[in-house]
Every structure is written in structure tokens, then in C-alpha cells.
Design a protein around this motif. Structure first.
Motif, short mmCIF file in Angstrom:
data_model
loop_
_atom_site.label_atom_id
_atom_site.label_comp_id
_atom_site.label_asym_id
_atom_site.label_seq_id
_atom_site.Cartn_x
_atom_site.Cartn_y
_atom_site.Cartn_z
N LEU A 139 0.80 -1.24 0.03
CA LEU A 139 -0.11 0.00 0.06
C LEU A 139 0.68 1.32 0.03
O LEU A 139 0.52 2.29 -0.59
CB LEU A 139 -0.87 0.05 1.17
CG LEU A 139 -1.95 -1.16 1.48
CD1 LEU A 139 -2.83 -1.10 2.52
CD2 LEU A 139 -2.99 -0.77 -0.11
N ARG B 141 0.60 4.35 -2.60
CA ARG B 141 0.32 5.84 -2.07
C ARG B 141 1.23 6.86 -2.24
O ARG B 141 0.91 7.93 -2.79
CB ARG B 141 -0.02 5.51 -0.66
CG ARG B 141 -1.64 5.77 -0.40
CD ARG B 141 -1.84 5.81 1.06
NE ARG B 141 -2.12 4.22 1.42
CZ ARG B 141 -1.44 3.92 2.37
NH1 ARG B 141 -0.67 4.55 3.06
NH2 ARG B 141 -1.65 2.61 2.69
N HIS C 250 1.17 8.40 -5.71
CA HIS C 250 -0.27 9.19 -5.96
C HIS C 250 0.21 10.45 -5.02
O HIS C 250 -0.07 11.51 -5.65
CB HIS C 250 -1.51 8.67 -5.26
CG HIS C 250 -1.79 7.71 -6.31
ND1 HIS C 250 -2.36 6.33 -5.96
CD2 HIS C 250 -1.70 7.54 -7.62
CE1 HIS C 250 -2.68 5.75 -7.01
NE2 HIS C 250 -2.51 6.24 -8.06
N TRP D 180 -7.72 16.05 -10.61
CA TRP D 180 -8.41 15.02 -10.46
C TRP D 180 -8.74 14.72 -9.19
O TRP D 180 -9.74 13.90 -8.95
CB TRP D 180 -7.59 13.71 -11.08
CG TRP D 180 -6.38 13.40 -10.51
CD1 TRP D 180 -5.07 13.89 -10.65
CD2 TRP D 180 -6.10 12.43 -9.48
NE1 TRP D 180 -4.10 13.49 -10.02
CE2 TRP D 180 -4.87 12.39 -9.18
CE3 TRP D 180 -6.85 11.42 -8.81
CZ2 TRP D 180 -4.16 11.59 -8.36
CZ3 TRP D 180 -6.42 10.86 -8.00
CH2 TRP D 180 -4.98 10.57 -7.51
N LEU D 181 -7.98 15.14 -8.07
CA LEU D 181 -8.36 14.80 -6.94
C LEU D 181 -9.12 15.87 -5.87
O LEU D 181 -9.45 15.74 -4.84
CB LEU D 181 -7.03 14.34 -5.83
CG LEU D 181 -7.21 13.45 -4.66
CD1 LEU D 181 -8.00 12.07 -5.20
CD2 LEU D 181 -5.88 13.11 -4.25
N LEU E 232 -4.56 15.44 2.82
CA LEU E 232 -4.70 14.26 2.24
C LEU E 232 -3.48 13.73 1.94
O LEU E 232 -2.89 12.64 2.14
CB LEU E 232 -5.82 13.94 1.05
CG LEU E 232 -6.28 12.60 0.95
CD1 LEU E 232 -7.18 12.17 2.08
CD2 LEU E 232 -7.22 12.80 -0.22
N CYS F 49 -1.30 10.85 3.52
CA CYS F 49 -0.74 9.64 2.62
C CYS F 49 0.59 9.33 2.96
O CYS F 49 1.05 8.12 3.36
CB CYS F 49 -0.63 10.12 1.36
SG CYS F 49 -2.30 9.59 0.35
N TYR G 43 -11.22 10.53 -4.81
CA TYR G 43 -11.20 10.74 -3.33
C TYR G 43 -11.80 9.64 -2.53
O TYR G 43 -11.20 9.25 -1.62
CB TYR G 43 -11.79 11.91 -3.07
CG TYR G 43 -12.23 12.07 -1.57
CD1 TYR G 43 -13.48 11.99 -1.14
CD2 TYR G 43 -11.41 12.69 -0.76
CE1 TYR G 43 -13.98 12.11 0.00
CE2 TYR G 43 -11.43 12.76 0.78
CZ TYR G 43 -12.93 12.54 1.21
OH TYR G 43 -13.37 12.91 2.57
N ILE H 177 -9.20 6.67 -2.53
CA ILE H 177 -8.22 6.90 -1.77
C ILE H 177 -8.23 7.04 -0.55
O ILE H 177 -7.66 6.23 0.46
CB ILE H 177 -7.32 8.05 -2.27
CG1 ILE H 177 -6.98 7.82 -3.83
CG2 ILE H 177 -6.48 8.38 -1.30
CD1 ILE H 177 -5.96 8.82 -4.24
N THR H 178 -9.38 7.87 0.00
CA THR H 178 -9.93 7.60 1.38
C THR H 178 -10.08 6.15 2.13
O THR H 178 -9.86 5.76 3.00
CB THR H 178 -10.83 8.33 1.71
OG1 THR H 178 -10.93 9.72 0.89
CG2 THR H 178 -10.99 8.71 3.05
N LEU I 239 -8.85 3.57 1.06
CA LEU I 239 -7.63 2.68 1.06
C LEU I 239 -6.83 3.17 2.46
O LEU I 239 -6.28 2.59 3.31
CB LEU I 239 -6.85 2.84 -0.16
CG LEU I 239 -5.67 1.89 -0.29
CD1 LEU I 239 -6.27 0.40 -0.67
CD2 LEU I 239 -5.03 2.25 -1.60
#
Lengths: 304, 554
Positions: free
Chosen positions: A10, A14, A17, A248-249, A256, A260, B430, B433-434, B436
Motif C-alpha cells: 500500500l 500511495r 499518488h 483529478w483529486l 490528504l 498519505c 477521493y 483513496i480515502t 484505502l
């Protein structure tokens, strides 16, 4: 042991990203509620804002510090505004938004249910407190076109606000809570109302006002002509104007990204630590032979 | 007596009959295992003292290294007083005697108690003395003395006294008591104890009808306690603490929200989410764990009876354990609430549109459901396919529910809060990702704690698990039942050896029969008898009566 490797996988996902969306979004924030009140009225802002005879024009300057690619989203941000208060959230009638005056059971909208014995459409405190500041944007003398369509979620426009429902008897009472609505336009096209009625989760929130479809270059100065109509002075609220691009996010949210990275790093560290522990220092307890182990367990549990 | 002597003269002896009252097979082994598990064993029997002592030797309850305290009413002094016939005098005298003896034994016991490596103590008391010892004035001394002894044998005990002794320990010592018996005279004892176990079979079903558990043979008590009892305890602790944890997490996430609503009491979650949380989304996995969780297999549970001591010490349900669960619930609820709300403060997705209250709360609820179910998998000791099915099924059920709930507008909903929320959410990156990030962040703390605890401060059962982790998981059907009639080779060998007489002791236990002696005596005569003493005894008892069917204990 397999459980240990899951965070590792993971993490790598992450980390890649997180790096990407960190830097691309640009945001400009401008607080205008204090500065837009002229000097002589600063002592008593509440009566200034409630006085209809004074024009509420205000001009602000926003400097673009980084290249902003279209579409650029315009938000108004309110702080210390509890749209999540229980009585406030309750004060609406979704059935009436769909059916209009035909729907009679609007008791949840108290106290903004009817006025002079005539029903109010849309009823409730949420609609009554509609935000009504307006903004116009001028860059180098030319007006920037603001697209005010398609700012509400499609599901709200299509299914929650009726196409045949028109505002009626709205904002006619003695207490004016916010903006007025054009009674000629059906509710499903009143996008400001739709955006406003999607109550937010926190006391500090922003709502979409419109979109600018042009790019903004570095060092551009955007002149904002706004009408400072909305009264946030009675309760110590703040008003801010936000211009932001989006990736895109979504908008500029460092949280965030940081989260991450933090979680990724800690999982990786944990994974490495446990792997090392397992490989190098096999706990001597776990390699004992059976006879010795009998004795160990017995001595551990001798004293009850 | 004199008339009998006159009649019985010049008779020819034709033969002799003897009545065999065998100990059941596996009893000594069972008793030894239970005492290794930290359970104190008392024998209450109606037989006379010599019989009871013999039986105790045969069962490994008494041995010659122990210091035995004998309080008997068959002493010369007492017999003298009894011959005189004055009831009041007899009663008073016996009471005095008992008091003196108790005091003497207690003083001696105190001495041994203070020296750490002294011999084990045993108390043997008979019914008549017990009658006076249970008197309120002497009861405390009796209790003190008997609790210091590792075995207590009471002989010539009437059924009422059996119940009285059991109540004495139950109320006086505040310990959990279990009575096991097979006849009608044991019924009062079985009912007086916390747990009553009846053995069905030879003496009828009265004991079984009065008991909480019924087993077919005495040796099944070992399975009942060490395997099923222990598993039950572990499962119960897990289920209860997990239940509190999941509700605490769920509720605290809402609790942090109240600080941001001006304390107005606005609910964070939709009503249906709250109602169905405990019913559909998190219910089945915990039931599966409560039914199927096994920390070590049944054969290992019997091999390491010391594992039972964890239950006696109540290791898995202390305040400390509950506090740790609560701490992690608080930590996780903070993670859920803050991660989701702070990251929702700007728009999500390239459309620039903002989330409202119900979008945020649905996101948080999804994270809660997923995390809480995954946490369950982390505390399982043994994972079967039912675990996967129930955990996956609960999460899928949540998604199915929310797809349905947010897709439909019914005329019964007054407020359409959740309409289309999940589709809006799932159209953004979002969400994924959240979904995860948040469960991993929330479970990070638990993972670290469990890893550290298992590595540096392991429980006994974890040590056993680690040693035997490479052995194949014997989950055949017989093992699921937890009852097997096979002895492991070690057990069989040690059992056969224990049947040989010990030269040092004048008590061999062979005055009364114990299984397997036939092979010994047979070999004495030079007749070859098979090594497995077990089979011999079983074949012998099968010849005379049909074997009772074992009850399934589950």
C-alpha cells in the motif's frame, strides 16, 4: 507474516499518488467582510448591513501568484456559520421542493413555514438564509465571463428540486434572512439555491459560486466588484472569496497528501522492523524444545 | 456376635465372592491433568476411610511425599466415650477433639506454608468429624486448613454433608466450584456447586437429571474443562470486548462531530445507518468468531493443561484489557472523523463541487464499517472460510444497502438526505483513496500493539501457537467434536508405566481394581499380555456390559 507485507504494498501505491497532486492546484483566498465595510460604519457593522439605502458595492484586488489553468472555480467561504446545527438542518421540506404548494405537510419548516397565512415555497430556514453576495471579475479592463450553470450536483438538479415548482411568497416577511428568488424560474434551475441547500458538514465551509473558463497568468491582477449584501456580522461570521483550480483529486488540500505520506512511511517502517525482528532475532522462547517449554510455561503460571 | 459364633462351626468353605468396584478408565490421568491445570480436587465419598485413601492413591491425589493430616473419629479416645453411651457427652467430646485436631493441623500447616519448598499438604477427614467441623465456630478453621491443602479427602460423607462442604467452599472461599458425581447421593452436591456435572451410566440417570452438564465417563471432564471450557472463555471474552469496541468506535466518531455543531445535537449518521449497524453490517462476523475461534487445537489444549490457568487468572477480561480496547477505539474514531472531515473541506474531484453533510457522513460510515470488520480478522486465532464469508459479506451488504437506499426515493421518507449520495461519492477518486488510506491508518495502531504484545509479552497460548505453528492443522471431524478415545503414544506409555507397582509404597492402589492390572498379573504368571493396558481394560469391561454411548459435548 503476510499481514506485514500488505502495508508495504500500500505504501508504494500511495507514495506515488501523493507526490502527484501536491503541487498542481493553485488557490487564492481573500477575506473581504471587514474591509468591505466603509470606515465610518465599522463601529456598527450590523446596522450598516441591514440598511437597505446604502449601496453595498465593494472592489477587491486579487493578484495571481501562479499560472492558473481553466476552469477556475469561484467559491465563497463562510466561517463560524453552523449549517450543521440540528434545528437548521431539519428546517426544510424535501417533498415541497419536489411538489410545490400541492404538498401541505411542511411542519418541519417552522418558523419559516407560512407568511400571512400563505405557504412559503421553498420553506424552511435553509432556503430563507440564502447567500446573496454577488461577484464580478474584471481583468485588464475586460470582464471575465463567469459560468453560473452546472454548479450544483446533477442528482440534486434532476431529482430533488422540481421542474414545475416556482418560488412563492418567498422572503416576504419582516425578517429578511438572505437573498430573494426570481419567481419566474423553476427551482430546478435555481442553482444558487440548490448549492446553498446542500448543507455542509462543518462550521467553516465553501460553496461553489461559478466557473471562469479562461486561464489566468502569473501576476495578473483581477478586480472583483462584489455586492456585500449578506449579513454575517450579527454572529461574528467571516466571509472569504476563493479562486481555485482543481485536479483529478479536487481542490487544494494538503491534508490528504500529508496523511498519505505519513501513513505510508509508518507502515513501511513497521514492515521493515518486523521483518528484521523475524529474520534476525528469532525469539528464543519460540525455539525452545518441548520439554524445556513445559517447564517455562509451568513456572510462568505457578502463582495464581 | 456370640450366636453367630455358635452357629458357624464345622462349615466347609466352598468359595468366595468379591464385588469389583473399578475406577473408570482414564481417571488418574484426568485428575493429574486437572491438577496441573491449577484446579484443586476434593474427594467426597460415602466409603470408609481406608477405601477412600486407597482410591486417592490410585488417582494420584495422594502420594507418599505429601504431608497428610488425618482427622478421624475412629480414635481410641472417642471410641471409649462412645461406649459410655451418653449422647450429650459424646457430642461435646467429639467436638472438643475435632477442634483440637483442627487447630493442631492448622498450626502445622502454617509452618509448612511459610517455607516455600515444603511438601504438599493433604487433609483426610471423616463424616462424623465433618459434622462438627462444619459448625459455624469451627468452619473458618476448616476452610483455612483445607484451602492450604492440595487435596482433600472426605470419607463417610452423607449427601447432605457433601452439599454443605460444597457450599462452604463456594461461599467461604469465593472460588468457582464444580461438582461431579454419578449417583443419586450426589444430587445435592451437584446442585450446590456453581457447575454440576453428572456422569450418566451405571448408577442411573438421577445425577444427570440434576446437573448442568452430563458426560458419559469421568475422563471426559478433561475435555469438558480444558478444551471446551477454555475455548468458551476465550470466545466469550473476545466477543464481549469486540462488541464494546465496535460500538465505541462508531459512537465516538459521532461524538467528535458534536463539538462542531455548536452542541446542537445534530446527528452525524443517517438514522438507518445507525439502526442497521449492529444488525446487518457488523453482526455476523462476531457471531462466527464466537462459534469457531480456537486458539490452540484440542490436542494441544490437553497437552498443555497449564494454559487453563490463564482462565483462572481471568487474563483476558481484566480492566487493563478493556482499557486498551477503549483506547484504540478512541484513536480510531479520531482518525475516522478527522481524516474524513478535514479532507472534505475543499472540493473533491475535478468538477469543483463540494460535499455536504450527508456525503461526509456516508464516507465516514463506510470507513467505520470496513475498518471494524477488518479489525475482527486481526483478533482471530483461527480463520475459517466462514470468517472470510461473513466479513466480506458484511461489507458487501453495506454497499448493497447504500446503493439501494440512496437510489430510491420513497413516499415514506420525509427528508431525502441520502439520495444519490453514494453514487456522487463513488464518482470521485477521493472516495477510493480515502477508503484505502483510512482503514490502514486506523488499524496501524492496533497492528503495532498486537505485534509488540505478541513479540515481547506473549500470552501462554501464543507461545504454544508459535511452537506448533508448523504442524498441520488437524481439523478433522473428530477433532471438531473435541472428544477422542485415542491416547497419544506418550500418554499411553506413561499410563502403562504407572500401572506397575511401586516398591516404596505400601499403598499400591491394587487393593481395589484399576484398569490394566490384568496385564501386569498376567505377565507375573508368565502369560503374555499385550502391552496396551488400555485395550485390555476396555475389552474386559465390554465383555460384561454394553459400553454407554458418549454424549456429544458441544
Amino acid at each position: 507474516m503476510g499481514v506485514i507485507f500488505i502495508p508495504v504494498g500500500l505504501v508504494t501505491l500511495r507514495a506515488s499518488h501523493c507526490v502527484i497532486f501536491h503541487s498542481m492546484v493553485v488557490e487564492i483566498v481573500d477575506r473581504y467582510d471587514i474591509d468591505c465595510v466603509p470606515e465610518p460604519s465599522r463601529m456598527d457593522k450590523v446596522s450598516y448591513i441591514q440598511d437597505d439605502s446604502i449601496p453595498k458595492n465593494c472592489s477587491r484586488f486579487m493578484k495571481v501568484h501562479k499560472y492558473m489553468k481553466a476552469p477556475i472555480y469561484i467559491y465563497y467561504q463562510l466561517d463560524n456559520y453552523y449549517q450543521n446545527h440540528r434545528r437548521y438542518v431539519k428546517s426544510r421540506s424535501d417533498k415541497q421542493l419536489l411538489d410545490g404548494q400541492k404538498y401541505r405537510d411542511t411542519s418541519s419548516c417552522q418558523p419559516v413555514e407560512s407568511n400571512n397565512n400563505r405557504p412559503i415555497v421553498p420553506c424552511g430556514l435553509i432556503a430563507w438564509s440564502l447567500f446573496n453576495d454577488t461577484f464580478e471579475f474584471i481583468r485588464e479592463g475586460a470582464e471575465l465571463k463567469v459560468n453560473r450553470k452546472n454548479i450544483a450536483w446533477k442528482s440534486d438538479r434532476g431529482h430533488k428540486f422540481g421542474k414545475n415548482v416556482y418560488p412563492f411568497n418567498f422572503q416576504n416577511g419582516t425578517l429578511i434572512g438572505g437573498g430573494k428568488l426570481n419567481p419566474e424560474i423553476p427551482l430546478s434551475d435555481q442553482e444558487d439555491l440548490i448549492v446553498w441547500m446542500r448543507t455542509s458538514a462543518l462550521p467553516s465551509f465553501r460553496k461553489l459560486y461559478g466557473r471562469i473558463e479562461e486561464d489566468l497568468d502569473v501576476d495578473d491582477v483581477v478586480v472583483v466588484n462584489l455586492m456585500n449584501n449578506y449579513n454575517t456580522y450579527s454572529f461574528g461570521g467571516k466571509k472569504k472569496l476563493v479562486l481555485s483550480t482543481s485536479s483529478w483529486l479536487g481542490g487544494k488540500n494538503d491534508f490528504l497528501g500529508h496523511a498519505c505520506v505519513f501513513v505510508g512511511c509508518s507502515s513501511l517502517t513497521l514492515a521493515i522492523i518486523f521483518m528484521l525482528l523475524h529474520a534476525l532475532w528469532r525469539h528464543e522462547l519460540f525455539t525452545l524444545e518441548q520439554e524445556k517449554l513445559f517447564r517455562v510455561i509451568r513456572t510462568r503460571s505457578t502463582y495464581i | 456376635m456370640q450366636v453367630a459364633e455358635l452357629i458357624e462351626k464345622d462349615l466347609i468353605l466352598i468359595g468366595a465372592t468379591a464385588i469389583e468396584d473399578k475406577l473408570q478408565e482414564g481417571v488418574p490421568d484426568c485428575i493429574e491433568t486437572l491438577s496441573r491445570a491449577g484446579i484443586k480436587i476434593w474427594v467426597l465419598t460415602g466409603d470408609k476411610m481406608e477405601t477412600a485413601i486407597n482410591i486417592a492413591y490410585a488417582c494420584n491425589l495422594l502420594n507418599n511425599e505429601m504431608k497428610q493430616f488425618i482427622i478421624s473419629s475412629e480414635t481410641d479416645a472417642i471410641r471409649e466415650v462412645e461406649e459410655r453411651g451418653d449422647q450429650v457427652e459424646i457430642a461435646r467430646f467429639i467436638k472438643e477433639e475435632v477442634k483440637k485436631q483442627l487447630k493442631k493441623c492448622l498450626d502445622e500447616a502454617q509452618q509448612y506454608f511459610h517455607s516455600v519448598s515444603g511438601p504438599k499438604l493433604a487433609l483426610i477427614i471423616d463424616g462424623k468429624c465433618l459434622m462438627y467441623a462444619l459448625d459455624p465456630s469451627l468452619r473458618i478453621m476448616l476452610l483455612n486448613l483445607s484451602l492450604n491443602c492440595s487435596s482433600v479427602v472426605c470419607c463417610r460423607v452423607s449427601p447432605l454433608q457433601k452439599a454443605q462442604v460444597t457450599s462452604l467452599v463456594k461461599k467461604g472461599a469465593r472460588k468457582i466450584t464444580l461438582s461431579i458425581g454419578d449417583g443419586a447421593n450426589d444430587v445435592s452436591m451437584i446442585q450446590a456447586a456453581h457447575i454440576g456435572v453428572g456422569i450418566s451410566g451405571l448408577e442411573g440417570m438421577q445425577a444427570v437429571m440434576a446437573s448442568d452438564f452430563a458426560i458419559a465417563q469421568f475422563r471426559f471432564l478433561k475435555d469438558l474443562l480444558l478444551v471446551h471450557g477454555r475455548w468458551s472463555y476465550i470466545r466469550l471474552c473476545k466477543v464481549v470486548t469486540y462488541f464494546f469496541y465496535k460500538n465505541l468506535t462508531f459512537t465516538l466518531t459521532q461524538f467528535w462531530f458534536t463539538f462542531y455543531t455548536g452542541f446542537s445535537g445534530q446527528r452525524f449518521y443517517d438514522d438507518w445507518f445507525q439502526s442497521l449497524y449492529n444488525v446487518i453490517f457488523t453482526a455476523l462476523p462476531v457471531i462466527i468468531v464466537g462459534l469457531f475461534d480456537k486458539d490452540v487445537s484440542s490436542s494441544l489444549s490437553k497437552r498443555y493443561p497449564e494454559l487453563y490457568k490463564e482462565g483462572i487468572k481471568n487474563m483476558f477480561f481484566k480492566w487493563r484489557v478493556v482499557a486498551i480496547w477503549a483506547f484504540f477505539a478512541v484513536y480510531q474514531s479520531l482518525v475516522f472523523y478527522y481524516f474524513v472531515t478535514v479532507s472534505s473541506s475543499t472540493s473533491q474531484g475535478s468538477s469543483g463541487k463540494m460535499f455536504g453533510l450527508w456525503d461526509v457522513s456516508t464516507m465516514a460510515f463506510t470507513c467505520v464499517v470496513v475498518t471494524v470488520n477488518l479489525r475482527l480478522l486481526m483478533i482471530c486465532n483461527s480463520i475459517t472460510r466462514w470468517h472470510y464469508i461473513s466479513v466480506g459479506g458484511s461489507i458487501v451488504a453495506w454497499f448493497l444497502f447504500i446503493f439501494l437506499y440512496s437510489g430510491i426515493m420513497t413516499p415514506y421518507d420525509r427528508q431525502e438526505n441520502i439520495f444519490w449520495v453514494i453514487y456522487v461519492l463513488m464518482s470521485t477518486f477521493y472516495f477510493y483513496i480515502t477508503l484505502l488510506l483510512v482503514p490502514v491508518a486506523a488499524l496501524l495502531g492496533d497492528f503495532l500493539y498486537l505485534g509488540v504484545q505478541r513479540w515481547f509479552f506473549p500470552y501462554d497460548y501464543q507461545i504454544v501457537q508459535e511452537i506448533h505453528k508448523d504442524e498441520a492443522d488437524d481439523s478433522g471431524r473428530t477433532d471438531l467434536l473435541g472428544i477422542d478415545n485415542q491416547l497419544t503414544p506418550d500418554e499411553a506409555r506413561s499410563y502403562a508405566l504407572s500401572q506397575l507397582p511401586r516398591e516404596l509404597s505400601k499403598h499400591t492402589g491394587f487393593a481395589f481394581d484399576s484398569p490394566g492390572y490384568e496385564s501386569f498379573f498376567a505377565s507375573q504368571l508368565g502369560v503374555y499380555a499385550p502391552q496396551k493396558a488400555w485395550d485390555v481394560a476396555r475389552r474386559a469391561s465390554m465383555r460384561s456390559k454394553p459400553k454407554p454411548k458418549p454424549n456429544k459435548i458441544n
